[in-house]
Scaffold this active site. Structure first.
Site, mmCIF file in Angstrom:
data_model
loop_
_atom_site.group_PDB
_atom_site.id
_atom_site.type_symbol
_atom_site.label_atom_id
_atom_site.label_comp_id
_atom_site.label_asym_id
_atom_site.label_seq_id
_atom_site.Cartn_x
_atom_site.Cartn_y
_atom_site.Cartn_z
ATOM 1 N N GLN A 86 0.613 -5.127 3.155
ATOM 2 C CA GLN A 86 0.238 -6.421 3.599
ATOM 3 C C GLN A 86 -0.349 -7.368 2.602
ATOM 4 O O GLN A 86 -1.240 -6.883 1.732
ATOM 5 C CB GLN A 86 -0.329 -6.326 4.988
ATOM 6 C CG GLN A 86 -0.747 -7.631 5.707
ATOM 7 C CD GLN A 86 -1.208 -7.250 6.909
ATOM 8 O OE1 GLN A 86 -1.772 -6.076 7.299
ATOM 9 N NE2 GLN A 86 -1.578 -8.350 7.787
ATOM 10 N N SER A 88 -1.302 1.090 0.787
ATOM 11 C CA SER A 88 -1.632 0.961 2.106
ATOM 12 C C SER A 88 -0.523 0.945 3.061
ATOM 13 O O SER A 88 0.080 2.059 3.326
ATOM 14 C CB SER A 88 -2.273 -0.512 2.347
ATOM 15 O OG SER A 88 -3.055 -0.691 3.780
ATOM 16 N N LEU A 89 -0.085 -0.020 3.832
ATOM 17 C CA LEU A 89 0.969 -0.004 4.823
ATOM 18 C C LEU A 89 2.226 0.466 4.097
ATOM 19 O O LEU A 89 3.175 1.137 4.631
ATOM 20 C CB LEU A 89 1.246 -1.433 5.095
ATOM 21 C CG LEU A 89 2.485 -1.466 5.894
ATOM 22 C CD1 LEU A 89 2.617 -0.893 7.172
ATOM 23 C CD2 LEU A 89 2.966 -3.202 6.054
ATOM 24 N N ARG A 142 0.400 0.541 14.992
ATOM 25 C CA ARG A 142 -0.859 0.398 13.807
ATOM 26 C C ARG A 142 -1.388 -1.041 13.888
ATOM 27 O O ARG A 142 -2.568 -1.456 13.867
ATOM 28 C CB ARG A 142 -0.218 0.847 12.590
ATOM 29 C CG ARG A 142 -1.360 0.821 11.449
ATOM 30 C CD ARG A 142 -0.741 1.451 10.275
ATOM 31 N NE ARG A 142 -1.546 1.379 9.162
ATOM 32 C CZ ARG A 142 -1.598 0.394 8.081
ATOM 33 N NH1 ARG A 142 -1.046 -0.755 8.130
ATOM 34 N NH2 ARG A 142 -2.578 0.768 7.098
ATOM 35 N N HIS A 183 -9.179 -1.009 6.049
ATOM 36 C CA HIS A 183 -9.636 0.028 5.347
ATOM 37 C C HIS A 183 -11.012 -0.220 5.282
ATOM 38 O O HIS A 183 -11.767 0.087 4.340
ATOM 39 C CB HIS A 183 -8.898 -0.112 3.946
ATOM 40 C CG HIS A 183 -7.712 0.100 3.835
ATOM 41 N ND1 HIS A 183 -6.899 1.131 4.074
ATOM 42 C CD2 HIS A 183 -6.597 -0.919 3.383
ATOM 43 C CE1 HIS A 183 -5.749 0.746 3.903
ATOM 44 N NE2 HIS A 183 -5.581 -0.141 3.879
ATOM 45 N N GLN A 215 -6.410 7.231 6.284
ATOM 46 C CA GLN A 215 -6.027 6.046 5.410
ATOM 47 C C GLN A 215 -6.592 4.628 6.174
ATOM 48 O O GLN A 215 -7.120 3.723 5.472
ATOM 49 C CB GLN A 215 -4.651 5.643 5.230
ATOM 50 C CG GLN A 215 -4.284 4.566 4.243
ATOM 51 C CD GLN A 215 -2.816 3.910 4.855
ATOM 52 O OE1 GLN A 215 -2.940 3.431 5.946
ATOM 53 N NE2 GLN A 215 -1.877 4.038 3.992
#
Length: 401
Positions: free
Chosen positions: A11, A92-93, A117, A202, A251
């Site tokens: 993202q 990340s994503l 999510r 995060h 994560q």
């Protein structure tokens, strides 16, 4: 064996109209978005193309869009004949796109998990009360101290440090975030940029959302990946499904260890990376971490062709070096058309796989312009050939005399 890793952005790399040029030539793009739309219940491609009400800035729309974009580019890369990756990772994503490409997650299951999510992350804090900022030019300890100091003064909750690039990212609630950004500038940060992310990802603010996400992950089928996938939370690859589920859960509220993840790719022997998805953030991060690491960002037909050319040549050089060490001087295996696509790089590599400049005499006919001895030898050969031709034209009667 190819030595290329596929990495997927997360993202923050989204933009309205992304992949439009690629979709005009490759039907796999819209087909991938159509599959995601069937799961989501709305037209995801229209959302990306038109961006009504700035939906791409909202997490619940951004995350499914970035997942579909990464998978779509990976499918186009495969259809275009790009070198198959031997390793994968995602920022990340983007980790979900890496798992789909590696065969650990089905695409429809990944879309469903990512949609859940995004909802959990958005509901973790009131809408508009969360964000992230990128700080460049300060070390991680300094950024952490700034956030803790601001949190104490404002009695807020500081986010966790995200080591996504030199200087790191930080997540917090809006007011402390602005104060932390100002404090970072005062401490000498070269650049402080607020990211287009509507949630403090995060960070410890996502702990409850992570626990609920684990329930959704337990309902989808996870398989052992065909190729290793380096996870953000521990910069390691996991083969068992339970380990993959736990890495995706942790994560959400832990820092992204991207520098260590790139180091893990290099330790596995990867000499190149193709970045599947819109934006050029990860390609820039890879060069910042190690300038020797070739990285190609793929987001339109031009970058697709360029990336395939760069990484294919890198693969050819690796194969030549490997065979040179083994004492094998044969040309590396290649598919029909690879030699034409690689162009001069095939013809002008030495036995170690290193490119050498094209010399001027390579374009000349033998015996010309290569020194006085070679020129004299060429004259003698021409005179001898001319004499033979003259003697062959003589008549038999004349030759008997």
């Amino acid at each position: 064996m190819t030595r290329i890793a596929a990495v997927f952005p997360g993202q923050g790399s989204q933009s309205a109209g992304m992949l439009a040029a690629l979709a005009a030539e490759w039907p796999q793009v819209e087909q991938t978005f159509a599959g995601a739309s069937d799961v989501l219940g709305y037209d995801l491609w229209a959302t990306v193309r038109d961006n009504p009400d700035d939906r791409l800035d909202q997490t619940e729309y951004t995350q499914p869009a970035m997942l579909a974009a990464g998978v779509a580019v990976a499918r186009v890369w495969q259809a275009a004949g790009g070198p198959a990756p031997a390793l994968a990772a995602g920022h990340s994503l983007g980790e979900y796109g890496a798992l789909v490409t590696a065969g650990a997650l089905g695409f429809t299951d990944a879309v469903r998990v990512v949609a859940r999510r995004a909802q959990l992350m958005q509901n973790a804090v009131p809408r508009g009360e969360g964000g992230m900022a990128a700080v460049l030019g300060l070390d991680d300890d300094t950024v952490a101290a700034i956030c803790e100091s601001v949190a104490e003064r404002t009695r807020g909750r500081a986010g966790q440090l995200q080591r996504a690039r030199p200087g790191g990212h930080r997540a917090a609630t809006p007011t402390p975030s602005q104060q932390a950004m100002s404090a970072a500038r005062e401490q000498g940060a070269k650049r402080v940029v607020e990211l287009p992310v509507s949630v403090p990802a995060h960070s410890t603010l996502m702990k409850e959302a992570a626990d609920e996400l684990a329930e959704t992950l337990a309902t989808v089928e996870v398989s052992a990946p065909r190729i290793p996938v380096v996870h953000n939370v521990d910069a390691a690859a996991h083969d068992d499904p339970d380990g993959i589920r736990d890495a995706l859960r942790r994560q959400l509220y832990n820092p992204v260890r991207w520098t260590e993840s790139v180091a893990a790719l290099q330790a596995a022997g990867r000499r190149g990376a193709d970045r599947d998805g819109p934006g050029k953030v990860l390609a820039g991060l890879a060069r910042r971490i190690d300038r020797r690491l070739p990285a190609a960002a793929v987001e339109d037909p031009d970058t697709l062709a360029q990336g395939a050319r760069v990484l294919r040549q890198e693969h050819v050089g690796d194969e030549l070096r490997r065979r040179s060490r083994a004492g094998d001087r044969r040309e590396p295996r290649h598919r029909p058309g690879d030699r034409a696509r690689a162009g001069a790089a095939w013809r002008h590599r030495d036995r170690h796989g290193h490119q050498r400049p094209r010399r001027r005499q390579d374009r000349r006919r033998p015996g010309r312009g290569r020194g006085p001895r070679r020129r004299a030898r060429a004259r003698r050969h021409r005179c001898r050939d001319a004499g033979e031709r003259r003697s062959s034209r003589r008549s038999p009667a004349h030759s008997d005399r």
